[in-house]
Design a protein around this motif. Sequence first.
Motif, PDB file in Angstrom:
ATOM      1  N   SER A   1      -6.504 -79.282   3.399  1.00 29.98           N
ATOM      2  CA  SER A   1      -7.553 -78.442   2.815  1.00 29.98           C
ATOM      3  C   SER A   1      -7.887 -78.864   1.386  1.00 29.98           C
ATOM      4  O   SER A   1      -8.982 -78.598   0.899  1.00 29.98           O
ATOM      5  N   GLY A   2      -6.972 -79.566   0.741  1.00 33.18           N
ATOM      6  CA  GLY A   2      -7.226 -80.045  -0.612  1.00 33.18           C
ATOM      7  C   GLY A   2      -7.762 -81.457  -0.663  1.00 33.18           C
ATOM      8  O   GLY A   2      -7.996 -81.990  -1.745  1.00 33.18           O
ATOM      9  N   ALA A   3      -7.964 -82.075   0.496  1.00 30.00           N
ATOM     10  CA  ALA A   3      -8.361 -83.480   0.535  1.00 30.00           C
ATOM     11  C   ALA A   3      -9.849 -83.671   0.245  1.00 30.00           C
ATOM     12  O   ALA A   3     -10.687 -82.873   0.656  1.00 30.00           O
ATOM     13  N   SER A   4     -10.132 -84.733  -0.482  1.00 30.11           N
ATOM     14  CA  SER A   4     -11.512 -85.080  -0.817  1.00 30.11           C
ATOM     15  C   SER A   4     -11.659 -86.585  -0.738  1.00 30.11           C
ATOM     16  O   SER A   4     -10.945 -87.317  -1.427  1.00 30.11           O
ATOM     17  N   ASP A   5     -12.566 -87.052   0.134  1.00 30.99           N
ATOM     18  CA  ASP A   5     -12.771 -88.496   0.198  1.00 30.99           C
ATOM     19  C   ASP A   5     -13.795 -88.893  -0.859  1.00 30.99           C
ATOM     20  O   ASP A   5     -14.792 -88.214  -1.072  1.00 30.99           O
ATOM     21  N   GLU A   6     -13.490 -89.963  -1.546  1.00 31.78           N
ATOM     22  CA  GLU A   6     -14.292 -90.411  -2.684  1.00 31.78           C
ATOM     23  C   GLU A   6     -14.502 -91.921  -2.598  1.00 31.78           C
ATOM     24  O   GLU A   6     -13.731 -92.634  -1.961  1.00 31.78           O
TER      25      GLU A   6
ATOM     26  N   ASP B   1     -17.109 -95.788  -8.279  1.00 39.88           N
ATOM     27  CA  ASP B   1     -18.380 -96.405  -8.667  1.00 39.88           C
ATOM     28  C   ASP B   1     -18.138 -97.850  -9.098  1.00 39.88           C
ATOM     29  O   ASP B   1     -17.013 -98.355  -9.039  1.00 39.88           O
ATOM     30  N   LYS B   2     -19.190 -98.529  -9.546  1.00 40.37           N
ATOM     31  CA  LYS B   2     -19.093 -99.952  -9.908  1.00 40.37           C
ATOM     32  C   LYS B   2     -18.157-100.220 -11.071  1.00 40.37           C
ATOM     33  O   LYS B   2     -17.644-101.323 -11.231  1.00 40.37           O
ATOM     34  N   GLN B   3     -17.924 -99.205 -11.919  1.00 39.98           N
ATOM     35  CA  GLN B   3     -17.003 -99.367 -13.047  1.00 39.98           C
ATOM     36  C   GLN B   3     -15.563 -99.009 -12.670  1.00 39.98           C
ATOM     37  O   GLN B   3     -14.679 -99.007 -13.525  1.00 39.98           O
ATOM     38  N   GLY B   4     -15.326 -98.672 -11.403  1.00 39.81           N
ATOM     39  CA  GLY B   4     -13.983 -98.309 -10.961  1.00 39.81           C
ATOM     40  C   GLY B   4     -13.623 -96.868 -11.271  1.00 39.81           C
ATOM     41  O   GLY B   4     -12.451 -96.507 -11.271  1.00 39.81           O
ATOM     42  N   ARG B   5     -14.638 -96.041 -11.527  1.00 39.66           N
ATOM     43  CA  ARG B   5     -14.384 -94.627 -11.828  1.00 39.66           C
ATOM     44  C   ARG B   5     -14.440 -93.806 -10.545  1.00 39.66           C
ATOM     45  O   ARG B   5     -15.236 -94.060  -9.652  1.00 39.66           O
ATOM     46  N   VAL B   6     -13.597 -92.801 -10.514  1.00 39.95           N
ATOM     47  CA  VAL B   6     -13.597 -91.861  -9.401  1.00 39.95           C
ATOM     48  C   VAL B   6     -13.609 -90.458  -9.991  1.00 39.95           C
ATOM     49  O   VAL B   6     -12.946 -90.183 -10.988  1.00 39.95           O
ATOM     50  N   THR B   7     -14.397 -89.584  -9.377  1.00 33.16           N
ATOM     51  CA  THR B   7     -14.468 -88.195  -9.824  1.00 33.16           C
ATOM     52  C   THR B   7     -13.368 -87.397  -9.144  1.00 33.16           C
ATOM     53  O   THR B   7     -13.224 -87.448  -7.922  1.00 33.16           O
ATOM     54  N   ILE B   8     -12.612 -86.673  -9.941  1.00 30.85           N
ATOM     55  CA  ILE B   8     -11.572 -85.800  -9.401  1.00 30.85           C
ATOM     56  C   ILE B   8     -12.177 -84.406  -9.295  1.00 30.85           C
ATOM     57  O   ILE B   8     -12.587 -83.838 -10.313  1.00 30.85           O
TER      58      ILE B   8
END
Length: 142
Positions: free
Chosen positions: A74-79, A82-89
């Motif tokens: 239930s807490g899982a989020s697929d992400e 981006d091109k700079q290697g950033r991921v949104t938490i």
Amino acid sequence: MFLGTYTPRLDEKGRLILPAKYRDELANGLVLTRGQERCIYVFSQREFEKQHEQMSQAPISSRQARDYARVFLSGASDELPDKQGRVTIPAMLRSYAGLDREVTVIGAGNRVEIWDTTSWNSYLEEQENVFSETDDEALPGF
């Protein structure tokens, strides 16, 4: 295999720049989810599928297995980084792990873990004595 310790910062949008050593493995997608000890687990898409497959082998009659799967999934989020290697938490996961700007990212073999830096330092300090006292009964053949 994910190894090492890094101390990137979260930006004001809740994004984290992934350590360069992890980017290739996570470039095609990753899954963030609640980890134990109030950290965030980061799995490659492939590894997350393996984890889910193992979880689904547990009997549905096991309350502990059902409870674990519910919290984990239930807490899982697929992400996708981006091109700079950033991921949104996602905000829910940042709140769960108590993340602010200062974070510690560690390699934990098949996964990456994201910790609030103060929590990580406390955890590491507590575990250092246990680590030094671990013998081959706890880790056979090591």
